[in-house]
Design a protein around this motif. Sequence first.
Motif, PDB file in Angstrom:
ATOM      1  N   ASN A   6       0.832  -1.208   0.000  1.00 24.31           N
ATOM      2  CA  ASN A   6       0.000   0.000   0.000  1.00 24.31           C
ATOM      3  C   ASN A   6       0.867   1.258   0.000  1.00 24.31           C
ATOM      4  OD1 ASN A   6      -2.417  -1.390  -0.038  1.00 24.31           O
ATOM      5  ND2 ASN A   6      -2.615  -1.446   2.191  1.00 24.31           N
ATOM      6  N   ARG A   7       1.939   1.233   0.809  1.00 23.29           N
ATOM      7  CA  ARG A   7       2.882   2.366   0.821  1.00 23.29           C
ATOM      8  C   ARG A   7       3.531   2.533  -0.552  1.00 23.29           C
ATOM      9  NH1 ARG A   7       7.334   1.853   5.142  1.00 23.29           N
ATOM     10  NH2 ARG A   7       8.133   3.635   3.915  1.00 23.29           N
ATOM     11  N   LEU A   8       3.853   1.406  -1.168  1.00 25.27           N
ATOM     12  CA  LEU A   8       4.499   1.434  -2.481  1.00 25.27           C
ATOM     13  C   LEU A   8       3.576   2.089  -3.515  1.00 25.27           C
ATOM     14  CD1 LEU A   8       7.023   0.510  -4.058  1.00 25.27           C
ATOM     15  CD2 LEU A   8       5.801  -1.607  -4.566  1.00 25.27           C
ATOM     16  N   SER A   9       2.297   1.742  -3.468  1.00 24.19           N
ATOM     17  CA  SER A   9       1.333   2.335  -4.406  1.00 24.19           C
ATOM     18  C   SER A   9       1.261   3.844  -4.220  1.00 24.19           C
ATOM     19  CB  SER A   9      -0.060   1.722  -4.191  1.00 24.19           C
ATOM     20  OG  SER A   9      -0.034   0.350  -4.470  1.00 24.19           O
ATOM     21  N   ASP A  10       1.299   4.277  -2.947  1.00 29.52           N
ATOM     22  CA  ASP A  10       1.263   5.710  -2.657  1.00 29.52           C
ATOM     23  C   ASP A  10       2.492   6.423  -3.227  1.00 29.52           C
ATOM     24  OD1 ASP A  10       0.328   8.125  -1.192  1.00 29.52           O
ATOM     25  OD2 ASP A  10       2.154   7.779  -0.039  1.00 29.52           O
ATOM     26  N   VAL A  11       3.680   5.804  -3.041  1.00 30.74           N
ATOM     27  CA  VAL A  11       4.921   6.406  -3.542  1.00 30.74           C
ATOM     28  C   VAL A  11       4.899   6.475  -5.065  1.00 30.74           C
ATOM     29  CG1 VAL A  11       7.424   6.072  -3.766  1.00 30.74           C
ATOM     30  CG2 VAL A  11       6.315   5.765  -1.545  1.00 30.74           C
ATOM     31  N   ILE A  12       4.442   5.396  -5.710  1.00 31.71           N
ATOM     32  CA  ILE A  12       4.362   5.375  -7.175  1.00 31.71           C
ATOM     33  C   ILE A  12       3.430   6.475  -7.667  1.00 31.71           C
ATOM     34  CG2 ILE A  12       3.565   4.031  -9.166  1.00 31.71           C
ATOM     35  CD1 ILE A  12       4.530   1.515  -7.658  1.00 31.71           C
ATOM     36  N   GLY A  13       2.300   6.674  -6.962  1.00 30.03           N
ATOM     37  CA  GLY A  13       1.361   7.714  -7.323  1.00 30.03           C
ATOM     38  C   GLY A  13       1.979   9.098  -7.235  1.00 30.03           C
ATOM     39  N   ARG A  14       2.752   9.331  -6.142  1.00 28.82           N
ATOM     40  CA  ARG A  14       3.392  10.636  -5.983  1.00 28.82           C
ATOM     41  C   ARG A  14       4.480  10.859  -7.037  1.00 28.82           C
ATOM     42  NH1 ARG A  14       5.513  11.126  -0.189  1.00 28.82           N
ATOM     43  NH2 ARG A  14       5.243   8.883  -0.045  1.00 28.82           N
ATOM     44  N   LEU A  15       5.207   9.766  -7.382  1.00 25.14           N
ATOM     45  CA  LEU A  15       6.235   9.877  -8.424  1.00 25.14           C
ATOM     46  C   LEU A  15       5.618  10.249  -9.771  1.00 25.14           C
ATOM     47  CD1 LEU A  15       8.634   6.866  -7.664  1.00 25.14           C
ATOM     48  CD2 LEU A  15       9.318   9.260  -7.883  1.00 25.14           C
ATOM     49  N   SER A  16       4.461   9.662 -10.052  1.00 28.65           N
ATOM     50  CA  SER A  16       3.818   9.927 -11.349  1.00 28.65           C
ATOM     51  C   SER A  16       3.310  11.362 -11.439  1.00 28.65           C
ATOM     52  CB  SER A  16       2.652   8.952 -11.568  1.00 28.65           C
ATOM     53  OG  SER A  16       1.628   9.174 -10.621  1.00 28.65           O
ATOM     54  N   MET A  17       3.031  12.018 -10.272  1.00 31.08           N
ATOM     55  CA  MET A  17       2.533  13.385 -10.268  1.00 31.08           C
ATOM     56  C   MET A  17       3.655  14.424 -10.416  1.00 31.08           C
ATOM     57  SD  MET A  17      -0.785  13.201  -9.871  1.00 31.08           S
ATOM     58  CE  MET A  17      -1.267  14.794  -9.209  1.00 31.08           C
TER      59      MET A  17
ATOM     60  N   ASP B 273      12.489   8.294  -4.982  1.00 29.13           N
ATOM     61  CA  ASP B 273      13.146   7.139  -5.611  1.00 29.13           C
ATOM     62  C   ASP B 273      13.759   6.235  -4.550  1.00 29.13           C
ATOM     63  OD1 ASP B 273      12.649   7.320  -8.294  1.00 29.13           O
ATOM     64  OD2 ASP B 273      14.340   8.628  -8.725  1.00 29.13           O
ATOM     65  N   ARG B 274      14.441   6.858  -3.587  1.00 29.28           N
ATOM     66  CA  ARG B 274      15.082   6.090  -2.526  1.00 29.28           C
ATOM     67  C   ARG B 274      14.041   5.340  -1.698  1.00 29.28           C
ATOM     68  NH1 ARG B 274      18.337   9.739  -1.120  1.00 29.28           N
ATOM     69  NH2 ARG B 274      17.091  10.724   0.506  1.00 29.28           N
ATOM     70  N   GLU B 275      12.934   6.036  -1.356  1.00 27.50           N
ATOM     71  CA  GLU B 275      11.871   5.385  -0.584  1.00 27.50           C
ATOM     72  C   GLU B 275      11.265   4.217  -1.364  1.00 27.50           C
ATOM     73  OE1 GLU B 275       7.705   6.474   1.779  1.00 27.50           O
ATOM     74  OE2 GLU B 275       8.809   8.057   0.705  1.00 27.50           O
ATOM     75  N   TYR B 276      11.094   4.409  -2.679  1.00 23.62           N
ATOM     76  CA  TYR B 276      10.554   3.358  -3.542  1.00 23.62           C
ATOM     77  C   TYR B 276      11.422   2.098  -3.474  1.00 23.62           C
ATOM     78  CZ  TYR B 276       9.594   0.860  -7.927  1.00 23.62           C
ATOM     79  OH  TYR B 276       9.305  -0.112  -8.852  1.00 23.62           O
ATOM     80  N   HIS B 277      12.724   2.272  -3.646  1.00 20.44           N
ATOM     81  CA  HIS B 277      13.634   1.117  -3.634  1.00 20.44           C
ATOM     82  C   HIS B 277      13.709   0.459  -2.254  1.00 20.44           C
ATOM     83  CE1 HIS B 277      14.945   1.405  -7.743  1.00 20.44           C
ATOM     84  NE2 HIS B 277      15.291   2.676  -7.603  1.00 20.44           N
ATOM     85  N   GLU B 278      13.646   1.279  -1.186  1.00 21.31           N
ATOM     86  CA  GLU B 278      13.679   0.724   0.168  1.00 21.31           C
ATOM     87  C   GLU B 278      12.454  -0.159   0.434  1.00 21.31           C
ATOM     88  OE1 GLU B 278      14.073   4.048   2.749  1.00 21.31           O
ATOM     89  OE2 GLU B 278      16.253   4.271   2.430  1.00 21.31           O
ATOM     90  N   ILE B 279      11.284   0.294  -0.017  1.00 20.37           N
ATOM     91  CA  ILE B 279      10.061  -0.499   0.176  1.00 20.37           C
ATOM     92  C   ILE B 279      10.149  -1.793  -0.619  1.00 20.37           C
ATOM     93  CG2 ILE B 279       7.565  -0.562  -0.178  1.00 20.37           C
ATOM     94  CD1 ILE B 279       7.564   2.506   0.259  1.00 20.37           C
ATOM     95  N   ILE B 280      10.625  -1.705  -1.869  1.00 18.91           N
ATOM     96  CA  ILE B 280      10.791  -2.904  -2.699  1.00 18.91           C
ATOM     97  C   ILE B 280      11.695  -3.917  -2.002  1.00 18.91           C
ATOM     98  CG2 ILE B 280      11.886  -3.763  -4.833  1.00 18.91           C
ATOM     99  CD1 ILE B 280       9.257  -2.627  -5.495  1.00 18.91           C
ATOM    100  N   ASP B 281      12.815  -3.426  -1.442  1.00 18.39           N
ATOM    101  CA  ASP B 281      13.770  -4.315  -0.768  1.00 18.39           C
ATOM    102  C   ASP B 281      13.141  -4.966   0.466  1.00 18.39           C
ATOM    103  OD1 ASP B 281      15.791  -3.916  -2.575  1.00 18.39           O
ATOM    104  OD2 ASP B 281      16.751  -2.307  -1.458  1.00 18.39           O
ATOM    105  N   LYS B 282      12.357  -4.188   1.242  1.00 20.97           N
ATOM    106  CA  LYS B 282      11.728  -4.744   2.442  1.00 20.97           C
ATOM    107  C   LYS B 282      10.711  -5.834   2.083  1.00 20.97           C
ATOM    108  CE  LYS B 282      12.350  -0.722   5.433  1.00 20.97           C
ATOM    109  NZ  LYS B 282      11.702   0.429   6.099  1.00 20.97           N
ATOM    110  N   ILE B 283       9.959  -5.596   1.020  1.00 17.76           N
ATOM    111  CA  ILE B 283       8.992  -6.616   0.572  1.00 17.76           C
ATOM    112  C   ILE B 283       9.729  -7.896   0.182  1.00 17.76           C
ATOM    113  CG2 ILE B 283       7.347  -7.222  -1.260  1.00 17.76           C
ATOM    114  CD1 ILE B 283       6.475  -4.245  -1.250  1.00 17.76           C
TER     115      ILE B 283
END
Length: 548
Positions: free
Chosen positions: A509-520, A531-541
Motif C-alpha cells: 500500500n505504501r508502495l502504491s502511494d509512492v508510485i502515485g506521488r512519483l507519477s505526479m 526514488d530512494r523510498e521506492y527502492h527501500e520499500i521494494i527491498d523490504k517486501i
Amino acid sequence: MLLIECNEIKKYYSDRLILDIENLKIYSEDRIGIVGGNGAGKTTLMNILCQRLEPDEGWVKQNGKAAYISQLESPDRKNISREMASKFGVADAWDLNMSGGEKTRFKLAEALEQNSVIVFADEPTSNVDMEGIELLEEKLGKYRGALAIISHDRTFLDELCNKIIEVENGKIKVYKGNYSSYRNQKMKERERAEFEYEAYVKEKKRLKEVVQDTKQKAKNIRKTPRRMGNSEARLHKMGSQRAKANLERAVKSVEKRIEHLEVKEKPAEQSGIKLDIMDSDRLHTKIIIEGKHINKTFGDKIIFKNAEFNIYNGTKTALVGPNGCGKTTMIKMIMDQDAAIKIAHGSKIGYFSQDLDILDKRLSIIGNVMESSIYPESFARLLLSRLLFKGESIYKKVQVISGGERVKVSLVKVLLQNINMLILDEPTNYMDINALEVIEEALKNYDRTLLFVSHDRQFVDAVSDHIMVIEDKKIKKYTGNYTEYLSRKNRTKNFPEEENRESIMILENRLSDVIGRLSMLPQGDNREALDREYHEIIDKIKDIKGFL
C-alpha cells in the motif's frame, strides 16, 4: 593449574631478534588470543609455547598434553571417531579433497579427541564460512581446557577469549579480557600517553621560559653608578653580585629540573584514510549491476538456477553464503561480463582477487602501488604506513614479502586506481587485525558502490548496508548490515505467516502511494528522496518474501 611457563626466551632469524620474552605463564583457565601485525612473531611464539620450536635462549616447561591446529599442516592422525565426525559434520577419515572449512573442522575434531589440556590454533577461521566459524566457536566454547588462538576474526576472539597477548617489536604484553576489552585498554593507554606527552611538553616549555626570564633578570642588574662614592659603590657591587649569583644558581637549578624531566615520547598519529574520488568519475545510473536469468553449472552441480539481483548505485553490498555456494563464481561472472549480467556504462571496476594476480613480483611495494595510482605518492605512502609498511620497507620487492603482506599491497593497489566501483573477493583473509581495521575505516568512508565477499562478521557488519545471500541456487537481497539481516531473519521466522503477509500488504500500500506521488512529479523535479523510498520499500517486501 599452571600448564606452561617460559622464561628469558629469545628467538632470532639470522641476526634479527624476533622474540624477547622475560616471562609468560599459561593456566588451565586461560583462553588466550594472540594478536599482532603480519611478521610480528605470533606463529613463532605459538610454536615455542607448544614446544614445536626450540628457542635460541631461555626455557619452556609444559605440563600435560597439547593439541595443535594449523591451516597449513595436515592433522597428526588421519582418522577420528564416527561420533566426533558426526558432531563436526565431516567424514571420519582425512581427505585432501575436503573443502577448507571441512579440513578445519576435521582438525579441530581430531585435536579435541586427544584429551589435551590446551589447544593451540593458528588462524582456524581462515577459509571457513560464517556457519563454520560459528560451529568452531560453539565447540571451542564447550572445551574444558585452555586455549591459545591466533586469529584476525575479532568476533571469534570476543566470544572465546579472556586474555589477549599482543606481540609487538619482539615483546609481549598481556591484557585481561576479550578483544573488545583489549581495544578499549589500548585506547585508554593512548589517551594517557597523549595526556602525559602534552603535560611534559607544557612543563618543559614553562621551565625554559623561567630560565629565559631569570637570565634576563641577571643581565638587567644595574651596574654601579659613576657618581656613587667608593664605599657606596662597594656595597652596591656586592649586592649586585649576590643577586646575580642567586639568579644564576636559580637558572642552573631550573636547567637541572629540565634535564631530570621524564621524557615522554609523542604517540604516533593515527591519520584517517579517506578516498576522495573526483566527482567527474561518479556514476549517475540507479542500478550499477543487474543480473537476470542467471544459470551456472559445473558438470552435474548446479550453482545458479534462474537467479537474479540488482546492485544499486552507492550501496555497500556483502555477498554471503556457505563455502561452495557460488560467491566467487558470481564475482567472476561479473568480471567476465557474462551474458546474463549487465554493467552500467562508464563503470570502472577495481577488482581484488584472492590469487593476487595484479602484483608484479619484480617490482617494489611502492612501485607496484604507484604503477596504476591516480593519487600522489604521499597519499600512497600514508596508506601503506597505516598498514605497517614504513620507511625503507616500501622498497622491498614483492617476491620477498609474506602472503599476508601481499594481500595488503594488492588491496592498496586496487584502492588507488582510477575506479568508481569496488569488487573485493575475500580481502580479509590472512590480514592482521590492525590492517583489517584500517581497510575497514577506508571502506566505510568510500562513497561509491562496493560489492564484497568476506567471512569476517565484524568487517561485514561495519562496512555493509545491504546483504546478498546465495541460497538454494538463488540470490536474495536484504537491506541493512549483517546484524540487521540476522535479526530480521530470526524475527521473521518466529512470526506467524499471516503476520508476514499482513506486513507485505502494508508495504505494498505504501508502495502504491509512492508510485502515485512519483507519477505526479514533473520530469526534472527533485525525485531523489521518493526514488530512494521506492527502492527501500521494494527491498523490504523482498526481505519478508525471502523468509516465507
